[in-house]
Write an enzyme that holds these catalytic residues in place. Structure first.
Site, PDB file in Angstrom:
ATOM      1  N   GLY A 517       0.821  -1.205   0.000  1.00 20.38           N
ATOM      2  CA  GLY A 517       0.000   0.000   0.000  1.00 20.38           C
ATOM      3  C   GLY A 517       0.851   1.249   0.000  1.00 20.38           C
ATOM      4  O   GLY A 517       2.057   1.212  -0.200  1.00 20.38           O
ATOM      5  N   PHE A 519       1.693   3.039   2.503  1.00 24.84           N
ATOM      6  CA  PHE A 519       2.622   3.007   3.625  1.00 24.84           C
ATOM      7  C   PHE A 519       3.826   2.130   3.296  1.00 24.84           C
ATOM      8  O   PHE A 519       4.949   2.459   3.635  1.00 24.84           O
ATOM      9  CB  PHE A 519       1.881   2.480   4.855  1.00 24.84           C
ATOM     10  CG  PHE A 519       2.688   2.498   6.132  1.00 24.84           C
ATOM     11  CD1 PHE A 519       2.593   3.563   7.005  1.00 24.84           C
ATOM     12  CD2 PHE A 519       3.518   1.450   6.460  1.00 24.84           C
ATOM     13  CE1 PHE A 519       3.328   3.575   8.183  1.00 24.84           C
ATOM     14  CE2 PHE A 519       4.249   1.452   7.633  1.00 24.84           C
ATOM     15  CZ  PHE A 519       4.152   2.530   8.496  1.00 24.84           C
ATOM     16  N   PRO A 521       5.011  -2.323   2.092  1.00 22.77           N
ATOM     17  CA  PRO A 521       4.573  -3.718   1.960  1.00 22.77           C
ATOM     18  C   PRO A 521       4.048  -4.278   3.275  1.00 22.77           C
ATOM     19  O   PRO A 521       4.425  -3.828   4.356  1.00 22.77           O
ATOM     20  CB  PRO A 521       5.849  -4.448   1.521  1.00 22.77           C
ATOM     21  CG  PRO A 521       6.966  -3.602   2.051  1.00 22.77           C
ATOM     22  CD  PRO A 521       6.479  -2.192   1.992  1.00 22.77           C
ATOM     23  N   ASP A 633     -10.377   6.869   3.886  1.00 21.00           N
ATOM     24  CA  ASP A 633      -9.837   6.012   2.821  1.00 21.00           C
ATOM     25  C   ASP A 633     -10.519   4.653   2.801  1.00 21.00           C
ATOM     26  O   ASP A 633      -9.867   3.617   2.688  1.00 21.00           O
ATOM     27  CB  ASP A 633      -8.324   5.849   2.979  1.00 21.00           C
ATOM     28  CG  ASP A 633      -7.653   5.376   1.684  1.00 21.00           C
ATOM     29  OD1 ASP A 633      -8.200   5.668   0.604  1.00 21.00           O
ATOM     30  OD2 ASP A 633      -6.605   4.722   1.764  1.00 21.00           O
TER      31      ASP A 633
END
Length: 826
Positions: A517, A519, A521, A633
């Site tokens: 994502g 941020f 893995p 989100d």
């Protein structure tokens, strides 16, 4: 068939052909070849020996045209297409060996729509087209054993392990990849991928085969210097090599026999990677693009940096070539020198002019049209300085010296990665402490004493920093500030040691990666106690950082609800920042509802349970928790499924604690999230409220009911999004058409239609018209309540971009729905 070697030469060929034909005609096992005795008609297939790959006729989604192609596991993963530019309009197609020995595709009138088109000098009785376990379709003369043609050398838009991008500098022959025109039209599109600049090879993307669109930068043995976002974990198994005939190529392979990968070029000119472990998709991402990725975005001698405004700047000693155009954000004219170089100029009488030197720019994508030579970095500098036509140099231990004697084009500054680029500059600009990102003047002369002192001081500072990092990692967490500048106390949150997490994930091995994502893995792991965990590790390439890390810890650490993922702890050691969660064995919702095979496992009862669970999770965030939280989100990839398929909302890195009333709004200039799930007031104006999450929930509900992504309508249905398409059918009284056929049942029709109506109420254009999430829950659980009719929905027509993806506002964007983005609110 080695026993054939004992036969007489006269009897070899006819007996071999007879046995070969009998084997393929009479065998009841999987058939992997087209022969003179066996053609393939529509709705028939041949399979590789491992049965993972099939050759047959298929129709793309939203199309009735038929194509002969190869797919992996299912027709969702097409890896090669024969007649991509000449489709069949009906099911009369036949794939066969023609009487000239070629593999052909015929229509119902026996007209050849596609041919392997080789001079086989063979007959139909001596060639065979076999589908190998690698996915390569090989046309071979069985009399000589010679390979006449193969699909790996004639690819479409996708590459699988052992396939090549190749160029032969002697013959000019290339193995290139061409995108589709649209997702539903696989004919040759606008983007071509080829291998260029063979002195230091790099992959080029071309628009209409003539205009450079994007380039990777040269390969340095580990990665491409111009693509730091493609980290080495995604380039694992890649290598450059060459054949005896001079062909230079790049290829990749997977060491793990349970792994498989498909790399394709999308219709918008980006790369998409799908990877499988044990025949299950575990990674699906698209490498998004920004304005700086486009070839020559800032023109000659212009540097592009997507993190700054404006994105284009001129180097020291340069100015815009056309100031008026530059101010209008037309940077293609680039920059020109405003301070002349001294090299090659005449000395003025007895006055001695100072020599040129170099200004160094760090983390750069090196320019196009490089020349290279061997030698160390000192030799690079000396050779370039001695040559007045040399305007810049760079050094890489694998590539060696790189020089440029022409205009520097396609330059980009990265936050990390790339290379140090040394640009020639007159003496007057050296050592002046010029301003600018990543810029330092090259020190021309320093004394030995100053050098020793500097070295000692630097060593001491490094020792101090190293010692401080070792003292107490817990204290780092307890004193970090987040966006509102309030101190965060995290004594009660368990801290995990990095070494234990590395052991639990097998050193963060690629086979343990669950996904990736914004941020970073996420890895599957097992602690010494046997507990299975999911470890989210901040990537150095991430657009997120400490603020999002601490925000997620702050928001979720005190929340407990059956429909929220549970945070077990965190790890922060040095530059490592990780969050540890309970493992969700069924991964995320998008892996089910958007997969043609997996979504069959989700009947309406299960889907309704997921919808209701998500709604209850949002209700807890908005109303029932001790903090009122806006998630910001919500999307299918952020809904995880436990072993009983119960939904759990995850990824709170963008969440915000909300202090307003139900209808109050907050304005932010940092708009983050995922296009298609964002309501218009947030995407356009930066306003968010509880109704923002309600809108995202409405989109998610419609996706669950339809089994289709918001992006699945791109270039189709008048460019409507799923929301717009559902609204159109609602007004036409044809809403049944939006329901996934896998779940439609007359007994469930009323319940499904009710959910669709709730979804449309949630995505209404005006926030005040959307129901509160508490009302949504009541609507879902009560069959008595009379639902109001929805008013106009938001984002009916897409703004020329796939709507549920993440990107800059005006660029071709990624279908990677786990990528987060930032844009500036207006």
């Amino acid at each position: 068939m080695k026993f054939m070697g004992f036969l007489s030469p006269a009897s070899y060929i006819p007996i071999a052909l007879l046995i070969f034909s009998i084997f393929y005609v009479g065998s009841t096992s999987a058939i992997d070849a087209i022969t003179s005795a066996r053609s393939i008609r529509d709705h028939e297939t041949i399979s590789s020996n491992n049965t993972d790959l099939k050759l047959g006729f298929f129709s793309p989604e939203n199309s009735t045209n038929r194509y002969l192609g190869i797919w992996y596991l299912s027709q969702s993963y097409i890896i090669w297409i024969a007649n991509r530019d000449n489709p069949l309009t009906d099911s009369s197609g036949v794939g066969k060996i023609h009487n000239d020995g070629n593999l052909v595709v015929l229509n119902g009138q026996n007209l050849i729509l596609w041919s392997s088109n080789v001079s086989a000098n063979s007959t139909t009785n001596s060639t065979v087209a076999q589908l190998q376990d690698s996915g390569n379709l090989v046309l071979r003369d069985i009399a000589t054993g010679k390979t006449l043609w193969d699909s790996f050398s004639h690819p479409a838009d996708a590459a699988v392990p052992t396939m090549r991008v190749a160029t032969n500098p002697n013959t000019g022959k290339k193995i290139e990849y061409v995108s589709r025109k649209t997702p539903s039209d696989p004919s040759s599109g606008y983007f071509t991928v080829s291998l260029e600049r063979l002195g230091a090879p790099e992959v080029f993307f071309w628009y209409n085969k003539t205009r450079p669109y994007y380039r990777t930068g040269p390969w340095n043995g580990r990665f491409f210097l111009g693509t730091p976002r493609l980290s080495t974990e995604y380039l694992y198994g890649w290598r450059f090599d060459h054949d005896d005939d001079g062909t230079v190529y790049v290829t990749y392979s997977v060491a793990d026999p349970t792994a498989y990968g498909i790399l394709s070029i999308t219709t918008t000119g980006t790369l998409k990677l799908v990877r499988f472990i044990n025949k299950v998709e575990y990674l699906n991402l698209e490498v998004d693009q920004n304005e700086c990725d486009f070839y020559g975005a800032c023109g000659p001698f212009g540097s592009c940096d997507n993190s700054t405004l404006p994105i284009c700047t001129c180097f020291e000693g340069f100015e815009p070539k056309n100031t008026e155009e530059w101010n209008r954000k037309n940077w293609t004219g680039g920059c020109v020198r405003n301070v002349p170089l001294q090299c090659g100029s005449m000395k003025n009488g007895s006055e001695v002019q100072q020599d040129d030197g170099f200004l160094v720019y760090h983390n750069m994508k090196v320019p196009d049209f490089l020349e290279r030579s061997n030698g160390d970095q000192d030799k690079c500098r000396a050779d370039c300085l001695a040559n007045c036509s040399c305007v810049a140099y760079a050094y890489d231990s694998y590539i060696g010296c790189m020089y440029w004697s022409k205009d520097l084009i396609d330059l980009q500054h990265f936050p990390y990665g790339g290379a140090d680029l040394f640009i020639r500059a007159p003496y007057s600009l050296l050592g002046a402490g010029k301003k600018g990102r990543g810029k330092i003047a090259l020190i021309v002369a320093v004394t030995g004493a100053i050098g020793i002192i500097t070295l000692v001081v630097c060593a001491y500072l490094v020792w101090r920093k190293w010692s401080a990092k070792r003292t107490d990692t817990g204290s780092q967490l307890q004193n970090l500030n987040i966006g509102d500048q309030k101190k965060v106390k995290l004594e009660e949150l368990p801290l995990f040691e990095f070494e234990k997490l590395a052991a639990a994930t097998n050193n963060f091995h690629l086979s343990n990666m669950l996904g990736k994502g914004g941020f970073g893995p996420v890895y599957k792991g097992k602690l010494e106690s046997g507990q299975e965990i999911a470890v989210k590790r901040l990537s150095k390439a991430s657009t997120q950082g400490l603020e999002e890390f601490m925000n997620e810890v702050l928001v979720i650490s005190k929340l407990q609800h059956r429909n929220l993922v549970r945070l077990l702890g965190c790890c922060i050691e040095g530059e490592e920042q990780m969050l540890i969660y309970e493992l969700m064995p069924n991964k995320s919702l998008d892996a089910f509802i958007f997969d043609p095979l997996q979504r069959k496992d989700l009947d309406w009862k299960m889907r309704f349970n997921i919808i209701e669970g998500i709604a209850r999770g949002i209700l807890y965030l908005h109303r029932d928790s001790r903090l009122r939280i806006i998630h910001r989100d919500l999307k299918a990839s952020n809904i995880l499924l436990d072993d009983e398929m119960n939904p759990k909302i995850s990824d709170f890195g963008l969440a915000r604690i909300f202090k307003g009333g139900e209808d109050s709004e907050v304005n932010t200039r940092r708009v983050v999230g995922t296009y298609g799930y964002m309501p218009p007031e947030y995407a356009m104006e930066g306003f968010f409220s509880e109704k923002s999450d309600v809108y995202s929930f409405g989109v998610l509900l419609l996706e669950i009911v339809s089994g289709r992504r918001n992006t699945s309508f791109y270039n189709n249905e008048e460019s409507l999004s799923l929301v717009g398409f559902a609204w159109k059918l609602w007004n036409e009284d044809s809403i049944l058409s939006v329901i996934d056929p896998e779940i439609y049942d007359p007994c469930s029709e009323n319940s499904i239609l009710r959910c669709i109506q709730i979804g449309l109420l949630c995505v209404q254009e005006l926030p005040k018209e959307r129901p509160a999430i508490s009302t949504v829950v009541l609507m879902l659980i009560s069959e008595i309540t009379q639902l109001p009719s929805p008013n106009k929905v938001a984002f009916v027509h897409k703004q020329n971009l796939p709507s549920s993806t993440s990107s800059q506002k005006s660029q071709p964007i990624s279908n990677n729905n786990v990528t987060l983005t930032e844009i500036q609110g207006r």
